[in-house]
Design a protein around this motif. Structure first.
Motif, mmCIF file in Angstrom:
data_model
loop_
_atom_site.group_PDB
_atom_site.id
_atom_site.type_symbol
_atom_site.label_atom_id
_atom_site.label_comp_id
_atom_site.label_asym_id
_atom_site.label_seq_id
_atom_site.Cartn_x
_atom_site.Cartn_y
_atom_site.Cartn_z
ATOM 1 N N ALA A 1 0.836 -1.205 0.000
ATOM 2 C CA ALA A 1 0.000 0.000 0.000
ATOM 3 C C ALA A 1 0.869 1.252 0.000
ATOM 4 C CB ALA A 1 -0.929 -0.015 1.211
ATOM 5 N N LYS A 2 2.051 1.154 0.636
ATOM 6 C CA LYS A 2 2.989 2.285 0.665
ATOM 7 C C LYS A 2 4.341 1.780 0.169
ATOM 8 C CE LYS A 2 4.942 5.889 3.652
ATOM 9 N NZ LYS A 2 4.749 6.945 2.647
ATOM 10 N N ASN B 1 13.721 1.613 -1.679
ATOM 11 C CA ASN B 1 14.720 0.544 -1.762
ATOM 12 C C ASN B 1 14.098 -0.813 -2.064
ATOM 13 O OD1 ASN B 1 17.091 1.971 -1.467
ATOM 14 N ND2 ASN B 1 17.204 1.715 0.759
ATOM 15 N N ARG B 2 13.007 -1.114 -1.380
ATOM 16 C CA ARG B 2 12.404 -2.430 -1.505
ATOM 17 C C ARG B 2 11.615 -2.605 -2.796
ATOM 18 N NH1 ARG B 2 8.031 -2.962 2.675
ATOM 19 N NH2 ARG B 2 6.835 -1.932 1.025
ATOM 20 N N ARG C 1 4.211 -0.650 -13.170
ATOM 21 C CA ARG C 1 3.658 0.689 -13.371
ATOM 22 C C ARG C 1 2.830 1.107 -12.162
ATOM 23 N NH1 ARG C 1 2.621 -1.432 -18.659
ATOM 24 N NH2 ARG C 1 4.074 -0.554 -20.195
ATOM 25 N N GLU C 2 2.089 0.158 -11.600
ATOM 26 C CA GLU C 2 1.264 0.458 -10.430
ATOM 27 C C GLU C 2 2.135 0.835 -9.227
ATOM 28 O OE1 GLU C 2 -2.058 1.103 -8.080
ATOM 29 O OE2 GLU C 2 -1.883 0.914 -10.266
ATOM 30 N N GLU D 1 2.529 9.208 -6.305
ATOM 31 C CA GLU D 1 1.369 9.797 -5.634
ATOM 32 C C GLU D 1 1.659 10.080 -4.154
ATOM 33 O OE1 GLU D 1 -2.499 7.991 -8.020
ATOM 34 O OE2 GLU D 1 -1.544 6.780 -6.455
ATOM 35 N N GLN D 2 2.456 9.222 -3.532
ATOM 36 C CA GLN D 2 2.732 9.346 -2.093
ATOM 37 C C GLN D 2 3.972 10.181 -1.793
ATOM 38 O OE1 GLN D 2 2.731 5.331 -0.533
ATOM 39 N NE2 GLN D 2 0.739 4.875 -1.471
ATOM 40 N N GLY D 3 4.518 10.869 -2.803
ATOM 41 C CA GLY D 3 5.591 11.811 -2.534
ATOM 42 C C GLY D 3 6.934 11.486 -3.142
ATOM 43 N N ALA D 4 7.068 10.343 -3.796
ATOM 44 C CA ALA D 4 8.312 9.965 -4.483
ATOM 45 C C ALA D 4 9.537 10.119 -3.582
ATOM 46 C CB ALA D 4 8.487 10.785 -5.762
#
Length: 841
Positions: free
Chosen positions: A22-23, A27-28, A108-109, A116-119
């Motif tokens: 979800a987040k 790195n991972r 891509r997802e 969307e969460q701030g890169a």
């Protein structure tokens, strides 16, 4: 079919999307995608960078380029990267359609959610100094015995996984013997372990095995792979050299539990230590293990460059767990390793005194003080008589022209009976100014031996030289490192790795800037040495050495590293599923004073290690590669230990520690194309024939065929992990190689002599000796039938049984009927080739 595809597609996408975090973490989740699909053209290497766009650095990825922002945190529609990877226009699509690598919908997802969460970016995990994580507050009675189990259990519970139970005592005991000393236990040793009621019985067995001298032999094998230890030079003629005392040093270092930081210093800079000894100089043989050549047409500059490259790769692989090879020619495309880093690291070794090509010296004598004192005494005696000869030569120097005239007259007066040697005669025919070195030497020798004032002293010179040679030649020697100041050679940055270009900038020693920008010769105000490098490698400032070592140690006991890419902790390597455990182990290793046995004991007494290797049906599906440590690993023994296993079970194994390399049976003619000079392998004819596998002569270009078939590396370069293949030749080696056939025949003799009076008792005894468990009734029945069938066939085949029983040097017992011994040999061969016998489980 079209309708079916429409129904199936959403299910596939749903399954893929459901596994996305979800987040997403950089790195991972994100970096592996960008590194594989984007960094080649938009990464660290400025020479291949397209559109002046970098995606490996956040500041660059967020910066405006020609009025466009590649990534706008939180705003997909304004992020050019997102627009390009989702474009339907093939001219805009990234990666371009012509590229082999295309993004999958799941990838891509991941990128979509991340932007969307701030890169947010993260530094690469392995380049950050490990901090010791707090222990997870989880426990499970009967399983958690320490930190390792707490980290593993916490991870398993977060994933909803349930590990298997503990292995039975027999399996655990066998596992410990094979892992810690590389030899199987006897059935009696396992019986004693099973009956030990003490709550610390496992710990007691571990202590016993760690104290065994064979522990060092077991541990040395993977280290010798890493440092590319071999008995030969590698290139072209692949001639032998003297390095085997280094192997003894490694064995002794593990046995004495030499701390890894000291182990490092001695190998890289053993000759430079303030307290340097013979042992530390033997350790410095590490620096001399690069391949070389004696080929007449070889170019010294080319091989000088090869040696620099090899040494940088060795440091990168062994102590940094990094792939540095790319940077020989250009900046690394994925990791922040520049070509300057590469050659600065190579410059640390510019002080080593050695020629780039040609014959290597015999090496430093490795002996005790009394032997070295005797050698010095012989050297002093030789020097004394040589000085006397030189003194008398100077006094008789003016007589030499008259001596030559006298020789010419003698030859002229009696052409056949003059008593002058043919070399001398030929030399006298040549004008003095045109005589070559050989001719001059011949005349000098004749003059010294026959002049009345010189002959006696010359005989003394010859006698002392002969005495020294007789004493010196059998002494162990090794190619130790000798330093020179100023540096023996200049290391330059080679454009595109081209050794023929000598206009590159001269490099001074310095560690890679991305790991320590300050440790270089310019900032230090002096030329850094190999000792500086070694001290930094095992300092807290280096985030890689401790991780690389404990990761490889983990692989030895669990089958795969916590980071499975043992030679690449960089951005192209695996992100450890349980990084907290790896970092805790790395910190514990340093906190313990780099105590190797401490780390080994932590691992092999853990609950994770004690598990059964048999997965549940569920675990086999959800964790097929056992990355979550839900069970113990199992794998075929490595080449050397397969040999040791068979010889040990048979009773043939000679457990002598250390010494020169040995030559077990090898097919005649295998070295047919090994030239300059032509050589033939000579099988050892004594007890060396049954030594442990790690002592086998390691011919780099013609590795022993049994070792090669069973995946031992050639050691032409550093090997962090052996491949484990499955090919028919391996079964053929274990069945038909003379070593294994002889072992089966010797085992058969033991079965008959020690196994009881009837066939079933003998089969059960043999099975327990090899596998440390009792056979099932159907297993006994199968082998009993094999025994009967082969008794009958061998009774009618005198030639066949004679051929079988005469394989190998060890004598067959005279008091056993030949057809019975041959039949039991067949049974022994079957048992020695059981999957259970050759597998660590």
């Amino acid at each position: 079919m079209r309708a079916l595809a429409l129904v199936f597609l959403p299910a596939v996408l749903f399954a893929a999307e459901s596994s996305i975090s979800a987040k997403p973490e950089y790195n991972r989740d994100v970096r592996p995608i960008l590194a594989d699909a984007c960094f080649r053209c938009h990464g660290f290497d400025k020479n291949t960078r397209e559109a002046d766009l970098r995606l490996d650095v956040r500041e660059a990825a967020l910066a405006k380029i020609d009025g466009i922002f590649p990534i706008v945190p939180g705003k997909l529609a304004e992020s050019e990267v997102w627009l390009r990877i989702t474009s339907t226009d093939k001219d805009d699509l990234m990666p371009p359609p012509k590229e082999h690598r295309q993004l999958a919908p799941r990838e891509r997802e991941v990128l979509k959610r991340w932007i969307e969460q701030g890169a947010e970016y993260q530094s690469h995990w392995a380049y950050i100094a490990p901090g010791k994580p707090a222990l997870p507050a989880v426990k499970e009675p009967g399983f958690t015995r320490g930190a390792i189990d707490q980290f593993a259990l916490a991870r398993q519970r977060s994933l909803g996984l349930k590990h298997v139970g503990e292995a039975d005592r027999a399996t655990l005991g066998r596992r410990l013997y094979l892992d810690l000393i590389g030899l199987p236990p006897t059935a009696e040793e396992i019986d004693a372990f099973q009956k030990d009621p003490a709550p610390d019985a496992v710990e007691a067995l571990v202590e016993k095995l760690l104290a065994s001298e064979h522990y060092g032999e077991r541990m040395a094998v993977w280290w010798l792979d890493l440092v590319r230890f071999a008995d030969t030079i590698g290139y072209h003629s692949d001639n032998p050299w003297n390095v085997w005392p280094y192997r003894d040093y490694v064995i002794g270092a593990f046995n004495s539990n030499k701390r890894f930081d000291r182990f490092t210093l001695e190998q890289i800079a053993g000759d430079l230590l303030p307290d340097a000894t013979q042992q530390t100089r033997v350790a410095s043989t590490f620096n001399r293990l690069s391949m070389t050549t004696r080929e007449g047409g070889a170019q010294p500059k080319q091989y000088e460059a090869k040696t620099v490259t090899d040494r940088v790769k060795a440091i990168g692989t062994v102590w940094l767990g990094q792939t540095y090879m790319c940077s020989e020619c250009h900046d690394h495309k994925y990791d922040p390793v520049t070509a300057r880093d590469f050659y600065s690291l190579g410059a640390f070794f510019a002080d080593i005194k050695e020629e780039a090509i040609g014959f290597r010296e015999e090496g430093m004598v490795v002996a005790d003080d009394a032997t070295l004192a005797q050698l010095k005494k012989l050297d002093d005696a030789a020097a004394k008589v040589r000085a006397e000869l030189d003194k008398r030569l100077k006094a008789t120097e003016a007589e030499l022209p008259f001596w030559e005239d006298d020789l010419n007259e003698r030859i002229g007066a009696d052409p056949k009976g003059h008593g002058v040697t043919k070399e001398v005669v030929e030399a006298l025919k040549v004008e003095k100014a045109k005589r070559n070195a050989k001719q001059k030497q011949a005349l000098d020798d004749f003059f010294q031996r026959n002049h009345p004032l010189l002959g006696h002293v010359r005989k003394q010179v010859d006698a002392t030289a002969k005495a020294r040679k007789i004493f010196y030649e059998p002494l162990p020697k090794t190619l130790a490192t000798e330093s020179t100041a100023p540096a023996f050679r200049t290391v330059r940055l080679l454009p595109r790795g081209d050794w023929m270009k000598e206009d590159g900038v001269e490099m001074k020693p310095g560690v890679p800037a991305y790991l320590n920008a300050k440790l270089n010769s310019a900032d230090a105000g002096r030329r850094l040495t190999r000792l500086d490098l070694a001290q930094w490698l095992v300092s807290r400032e280096n985030p890689l050495a401790a991780r690389a070592f404990v990761n490889r140690l983990w692989k030895q006991f669990f089958g795969v590293g916590l980071c499975k890419t043992l030679d690449d902790l960089g951005t192209q390597g695996e992100i450890p599923p349980n990084q907290a455990l790896l970092d805790w182990l790395a910190c514990e290793f340093m906190d313990s004073g780099w105590d190797v046995k401490h780390m080994v004991k932590l691992m092999v007494t853990s609950g994770v290690y004690r598990q059964s290797s048999v997965p549940t049906k569920e675990l086999a599906q959800v964790d097929p590669q056992n990355r979550e440590l839900t069970r113990a690993g199992r794998w075929r023994l490595d080449a050397e230990f397969l040999r040791d296993n068979a010889l040990s079970i048979s009773g043939l194994l000679v457990q002598k520690l250390g010494g020169p390399s040995v030559k077990p049976y090898q097919p005649a003619g295998y070295w047919e194309n090994l030239n300059f000079p032509v050589r033939e392998w000579a099988n050892d004819k004594d007890a060396n024939q049954w030594r442990r596998g790690l002592y086998t002569w390691w011919q780099r270009s013609y590795l022993h065929p049994a070792l090669m078939a069973l995946d031992a590396p050639s050691r032409e370069e550093c090997t962090a992990e052996r491949v484990r293949s499955n090919i028919p030749q391996q079964a053929l080696v274990l069945l038909n190689d003379p070593t294994y056939v002889e072992a089966a025949r010797a085992f058969a003799a033991r079965i008959i002599a020690e196994g009881g009076d009837d066939a079933e008792d003998r089969i059960e005894w043999a099975w327990r000796q090899a596998t440390q468990r009792a056979p099932k009734p159907e297993e006994v029945a199968l082998l009993a039938k094999l025994l009967d069938d082969h008794k009958q066939s061998f009774a009618q085949d005198a030639t066949g049984r004679g051929t079988l029983l005469n394989i190998g040097l060890s004598p067959a017992p005279k008091d056993v009927e030949p057809s019975e011994l041959a039949a039991y040999t067949s049974v022994a061969r079957a048992i020695l080739n059981l999957h259970e016998t050759i597998t660590r489980n």
